[in-house]
Design a protein around this motif. Structure first.
Motif, PDB file in Angstrom:
ATOM      1  N   GLU A  65       2.387 -20.503   6.172  1.00 39.35           N
ATOM      2  CA  GLU A  65       3.437 -20.411   5.147  1.00 39.35           C
ATOM      3  C   GLU A  65       3.856 -18.958   4.930  1.00 39.35           C
ATOM      4  N   ASN A  66       2.853 -18.065   4.841  1.00 40.00           N
ATOM      5  CA  ASN A  66       3.178 -16.643   4.677  1.00 40.00           C
ATOM      6  C   ASN A  66       3.925 -16.094   5.897  1.00 40.00           C
ATOM      7  N   LEU A  67       3.571 -16.591   7.080  1.00 32.29           N
ATOM      8  CA  LEU A  67       4.247 -16.140   8.296  1.00 32.29           C
ATOM      9  C   LEU A  67       5.722 -16.575   8.284  1.00 32.29           C
ATOM     10  N   ILE A  68       5.966 -17.813   7.818  1.00 30.11           N
ATOM     11  CA  ILE A  68       7.349 -18.318   7.741  1.00 30.11           C
ATOM     12  C   ILE A  68       8.142 -17.517   6.709  1.00 30.11           C
ATOM     13  N   LYS A  69       7.510 -17.257   5.537  1.00 27.99           N
ATOM     14  CA  LYS A  69       8.190 -16.457   4.523  1.00 27.99           C
ATOM     15  C   LYS A  69       8.524 -15.068   5.061  1.00 27.99           C
ATOM     16  N   ALA A  70       7.561 -14.475   5.742  1.00 27.25           N
ATOM     17  CA  ALA A  70       7.789 -13.142   6.296  1.00 27.25           C
ATOM     18  C   ALA A  70       8.910 -13.161   7.334  1.00 27.25           C
ATOM     19  N   TRP A  71       8.915 -14.211   8.163  1.00 31.90           N
ATOM     20  CA  TRP A  71       9.952 -14.319   9.201  1.00 31.90           C
ATOM     21  C   TRP A  71      11.334 -14.465   8.582  1.00 31.90           C
ATOM     22  N   GLN A  72      11.425 -15.318   7.533  1.00 30.89           N
ATOM     23  CA  GLN A  72      12.718 -15.496   6.864  1.00 30.89           C
ATOM     24  C   GLN A  72      13.175 -14.176   6.233  1.00 30.89           C
ATOM     25  N   ALA A  73      12.261 -13.480   5.542  1.00 30.20           N
ATOM     26  CA  ALA A  73      12.645 -12.194   4.940  1.00 30.20           C
ATOM     27  C   ALA A  73      13.018 -11.172   6.015  1.00 30.20           C
ATOM     28  N   TYR A  74      12.275 -11.240   7.138  1.00 22.42           N
ATOM     29  CA  TYR A  74      12.568 -10.318   8.239  1.00 22.42           C
ATOM     30  C   TYR A  74      13.948 -10.591   8.816  1.00 22.42           C
ATOM     31  N   ARG A  75      14.318 -11.854   8.964  1.00 23.85           N
ATOM     32  CA  ARG A  75      15.636 -12.229   9.504  1.00 23.85           C
ATOM     33  C   ARG A  75      16.741 -11.799   8.545  1.00 23.85           C
ATOM     34  N   GLU A  76      16.424 -11.831   7.234  1.00 28.05           N
ATOM     35  CA  GLU A  76      17.425 -11.455   6.240  1.00 28.05           C
ATOM     36  C   GLU A  76      17.486  -9.941   6.034  1.00 28.05           C
ATOM     37  N   GLY A  77      16.607  -9.208   6.692  1.00 32.88           N
ATOM     38  CA  GLY A  77      16.624  -7.753   6.597  1.00 32.88           C
ATOM     39  C   GLY A  77      15.839  -7.213   5.428  1.00 32.88           C
ATOM     40  N   SER A  78      15.088  -8.066   4.707  1.00 25.13           N
ATOM     41  CA  SER A  78      14.279  -7.622   3.564  1.00 25.13           C
ATOM     42  C   SER A  78      12.879  -7.301   4.083  1.00 25.13           C
ATOM     43  N   TYR A  79      12.742  -6.085   4.603  1.00 27.96           N
ATOM     44  CA  TYR A  79      11.482  -5.722   5.255  1.00 27.96           C
ATOM     45  C   TYR A  79      10.337  -5.575   4.253  1.00 27.96           C
ATOM     46  N   SER A  80      10.671  -5.126   3.043  1.00 28.21           N
ATOM     47  CA  SER A  80       9.608  -4.972   2.044  1.00 28.21           C
ATOM     48  C   SER A  80       8.996  -6.326   1.683  1.00 28.21           C
ATOM     49  N   THR A  81       9.864  -7.337   1.472  1.00 27.15           N
ATOM     50  CA  THR A  81       9.360  -8.696   1.167  1.00 27.15           C
ATOM     51  C   THR A  81       8.574  -9.249   2.341  1.00 27.15           C
ATOM     52  N   ALA A  82       9.081  -9.015   3.562  1.00 26.57           N
ATOM     53  CA  ALA A  82       8.385  -9.488   4.757  1.00 26.57           C
ATOM     54  C   ALA A  82       7.017  -8.832   4.879  1.00 26.57           C
ATOM     55  N   ALA A  83       6.933  -7.552   4.547  1.00 27.82           N
ATOM     56  CA  ALA A  83       5.644  -6.864   4.641  1.00 27.82           C
ATOM     57  C   ALA A  83       4.648  -7.435   3.642  1.00 27.82           C
ATOM     58  N   ASN A  84       5.131  -7.719   2.417  1.00 31.03           N
ATOM     59  CA  ASN A  84       4.230  -8.303   1.426  1.00 31.03           C
ATOM     60  C   ASN A  84       3.735  -9.674   1.865  1.00 31.03           C
ATOM     61  N   ALA A  85       4.607 -10.473   2.462  1.00 26.71           N
ATOM     62  CA  ALA A  85       4.224 -11.825   2.884  1.00 26.71           C
ATOM     63  C   ALA A  85       3.281 -11.791   4.080  1.00 26.71           C
ATOM     64  N   ILE A  86       3.514 -10.886   5.013  1.00 28.04           N
ATOM     65  CA  ILE A  86       2.707 -10.877   6.239  1.00 28.04           C
ATOM     66  C   ILE A  86       1.292 -10.382   5.998  1.00 28.04           C
ATOM     67  N   GLU A  87       1.060  -9.736   4.826  1.00 29.29           N
ATOM     68  CA  GLU A  87      -0.302  -9.311   4.516  1.00 29.29           C
ATOM     69  C   GLU A  87      -1.236 -10.508   4.328  1.00 29.29           C
ATOM     70  N   GLY A  88      -0.721 -11.663   3.939  1.00 25.92           N
ATOM     71  CA  GLY A  88      -1.553 -12.857   3.749  1.00 25.92           C
ATOM     72  C   GLY A  88      -1.743 -13.662   5.009  1.00 25.92           C
ATOM     73  N   VAL A  89      -1.382 -13.121   6.170  1.00 24.77           N
ATOM     74  CA  VAL A  89      -1.496 -13.855   7.433  1.00 24.77           C
ATOM     75  C   VAL A  89      -2.733 -13.345   8.179  1.00 24.77           C
ATOM     76  N   ASN A  90      -3.588 -14.286   8.614  1.00 29.14           N
ATOM     77  CA  ASN A  90      -4.736 -13.945   9.461  1.00 29.14           C
ATOM     78  C   ASN A  90      -4.316 -14.150  10.911  1.00 29.14           C
ATOM     79  N   ALA A  91      -4.101 -13.057  11.607  1.00 32.25           N
ATOM     80  CA  ALA A  91      -3.564 -13.146  12.969  1.00 32.25           C
ATOM     81  C   ALA A  91      -4.496 -13.896  13.913  1.00 32.25           C
ATOM     82  N   GLU A  92      -5.817 -13.874  13.643  1.00 30.22           N
ATOM     83  CA  GLU A  92      -6.769 -14.515  14.554  1.00 30.22           C
ATOM     84  C   GLU A  92      -6.669 -16.028  14.528  1.00 30.22           C
ATOM     85  N   SER A  93      -6.170 -16.608  13.448  1.00 24.97           N
ATOM     86  CA  SER A  93      -6.075 -18.068  13.339  1.00 24.97           C
ATOM     87  C   SER A  93      -4.723 -18.612  13.819  1.00 24.97           C
TER      88      SER A  93
END
Length: 490
Positions: A332-360
């Motif tokens: 869910e956090n990855l999707i939120k980050a991707w949507q914010a990233y697509r919209e150009g809101s890098y700060s929101t995307a950065a906050n969302a991607i912090e809750g993503v565990n890349a190993e899983s």
């Protein structure tokens, strides 16, 4: 007696008449076996059962074919309540001499009285259960069961010993003395009984009298109304006076006395039989209740095992659910980050991607994660560093260390972040890890102000730097970031 070599009948000679073998030692062994048997018989007659068992075992050790000794050993075992040991001796005796062996009669009597045999077997099982209760430190249940065991098998000496031990442990020495005296009436010289009684005497300061209170000493001849009374031990012999003609009144008195004696005899014969029947019925109900309790206990154990298995299954399911929820939250956090990233809101995307565990993440999701991190990694890294700085100010060094380690894993490592991580370890008191990071700064950024500061802190911690970064020429080099003071402020 037969020769052990050729089985020929032996004579009074010390040599076999058939094969000429010297049988002097054999005759001596057989004579010793007979001697020990006679000693065992004498001891059994005076109820020295322990001594009788010892002598009879020696007799059988000399001659295992001594049928009389083996049968007597079985009887002594039976008298002490050891029915299994008694049956073992009688069965061996019957196999050695199938015809005309009294052991066959002993075995048949036990087998015909099935109820008695079942009661003895039950008492032995309950005695073993009492031992388990004692090992589990549950003396109350052991006492209850032992009383039932001794009511069903009143000759089981081991039961009296165990019950006496429980009473002695609880400090009830008089109750223990009473049980040991009952055991002494069965076996007068049992060493275990006497040892326990000696300990009770030491604790209470009072000797134990094992003689019956009704035992009568031999007395001289007494004369009462012309009759002579002889008393010897428990026996009383009355010699009537010389015959003389009695009157009708005396006859009637004697007739009435005879009727009274007959009624008393009838009372003493009938009442004990009824009492015994009532006791048997009560014992039967107790056995049935004990069996039901054992069944219910086994059922309770089975249900407890099933409940434990269900609990383990629930715990496993909960763990899997938590893992799934964590993974779903990461997506869910990855999707939120991707949507914010697509919209150009890098700060929101950065906050969302912090809750993503890349190993899983899956391969496709990891590709999206890496793509975004290449663009907003610096923002995420800056967030981690800001959170670490706030944690450092509040003294939460564990949180600061966690955020700084996450920042170092994003993009290329820099000396400032490494120095801040070393400072966090240093202020936490973990000088070993702090020195590792100081040394890494010295190795990777030699000649910089940050390396010089790292060397100073490392020496202050008592560490030895691997290289020299403190010369004047090295200090003129350019650092990769602004130096951090000793107070940890930029």
């Amino acid at each position: 007696m037969n020769c052990i070599v050729c089985h020929a009948q032996l004579t009074a000679s010390d040599y076999c008449p058939k094969c000429g073998c010297n049988v002097k030692a054999l005759k001596k062994v057989y004579a010793l076996s007979g001697l020990y048997y006679n000693q065992g018989l004498e001891k059994a007659q005076i109820r020295d059962l322990s001594g009788a068992i010892t002598c009879l075992k020696r007799s059988l050790k000399m001659n295992k074919l001594n049928i009389q000794a083996r049968n007597l050993l079985g009887l002594v075992y039976f008298e002490t309540g050891e029915v299994v040991a008694a049956l073992s001796q009688w069965v061996i005796s019957k196999n050695m001499m199938p015809e005309g062996n009294p052991a066959s009669g002993y075995i048949d009597k036990l087998q015909k009285n099935a109820n008695r045999l079942d009661m003895i077997n039950t008492s032995i099982k309950k005695y073993n259960q009492c031992l388990e209760y004692c090992r589990d430190d549950n003396p109350d249940m052991a006492k209850i069961q032992l009383k039932k065991v001794l009511s069903n098998n009143p000759k089981l000496i081991k039961g009296y010993h165990l019950l006496a031990l429980i009473y002695m442990k609880e400090g009830e020495y008089e109750k223990a003395r009473k049980r040991l005296k009952a055991a002494a009436r069965i076996d007068k010289t049992n060493t275990t009984t006497l040892r326990f009684l000696r300990e009770i005497e030491e604790q209470t300061g009072r000797a134990t009298n094992l003689d019956s209170r009704f035992k009568m000493k031999e007395k001289e001849v007494e004369k009462q109304d012309g009759s002579v009374v002889y008393r010897s031990g428990n026996d009383t012999i009355i010699q009537p006076p010389e015959y003389r003609e009695k009157s009708i009144t005396n006859t009637l008195v004697n007739l009435v006395l005879g009727l009274l004696v007959g009624a008393a005899a009838l009372w003493f014969l009938v009442v004990p039989a009824k009492t015994q029947k009532i006791n048997q019925e009560a014992n039967k109900k107790v056995v049935e209740y004990s069996d039901k309790m054992a069944t219910l206990s086994a059922e309770l154990d089975r249900m407890q095992e099933e409940m434990d298995a269900s609990t383990d299954s629930v715990s496993t399911a909960q763990s899997q659910i938590e893992q799934a929820n964590t993974k779903a939250s990461g997506y869910e956090n990855l999707i939120k980050a991707w949507q914010a990233y697509r919209e150009g809101s890098y700060s929101t995307a950065a906050n969302a991607i912090e809750g993503v565990n890349a190993e899983s993440l899956s391969v496709e999701a990891k590709s999206m994660y890496d793509s975004m991190m290449s663009e907003i990694g610096s923002t995420v890294k800056s967030n981690y560093e800001n959170e670490a700085a706030s944690a450092m100010e509040s003294g939460d060094y564990d949180t600061a260390i966690s955020n700084l380690e996450k920042a170092l894993n994003i993009g290329e490592q820099d000396s400032d972040t490494m120095f801040n991580l070393a400072q966090a370890y240093d202020k936490k008191g973990d000088t070993e890890n702090a020195n590792k990071w100081y040394q890494k700064i010295i190795d990777e950024y030699p000649g910089t102000d940050t390396a010089q500061d790292a060397a100073d802190y490392m020496q202050a911690n008592g560490g030895q730097t691997a290289g020299n970064s403190g010369d004047d020429d090295a200090q003129s080099g350019q650092s990769t970031g602004e130096p951090v003071t000793q107070d940890g402020e930029e």
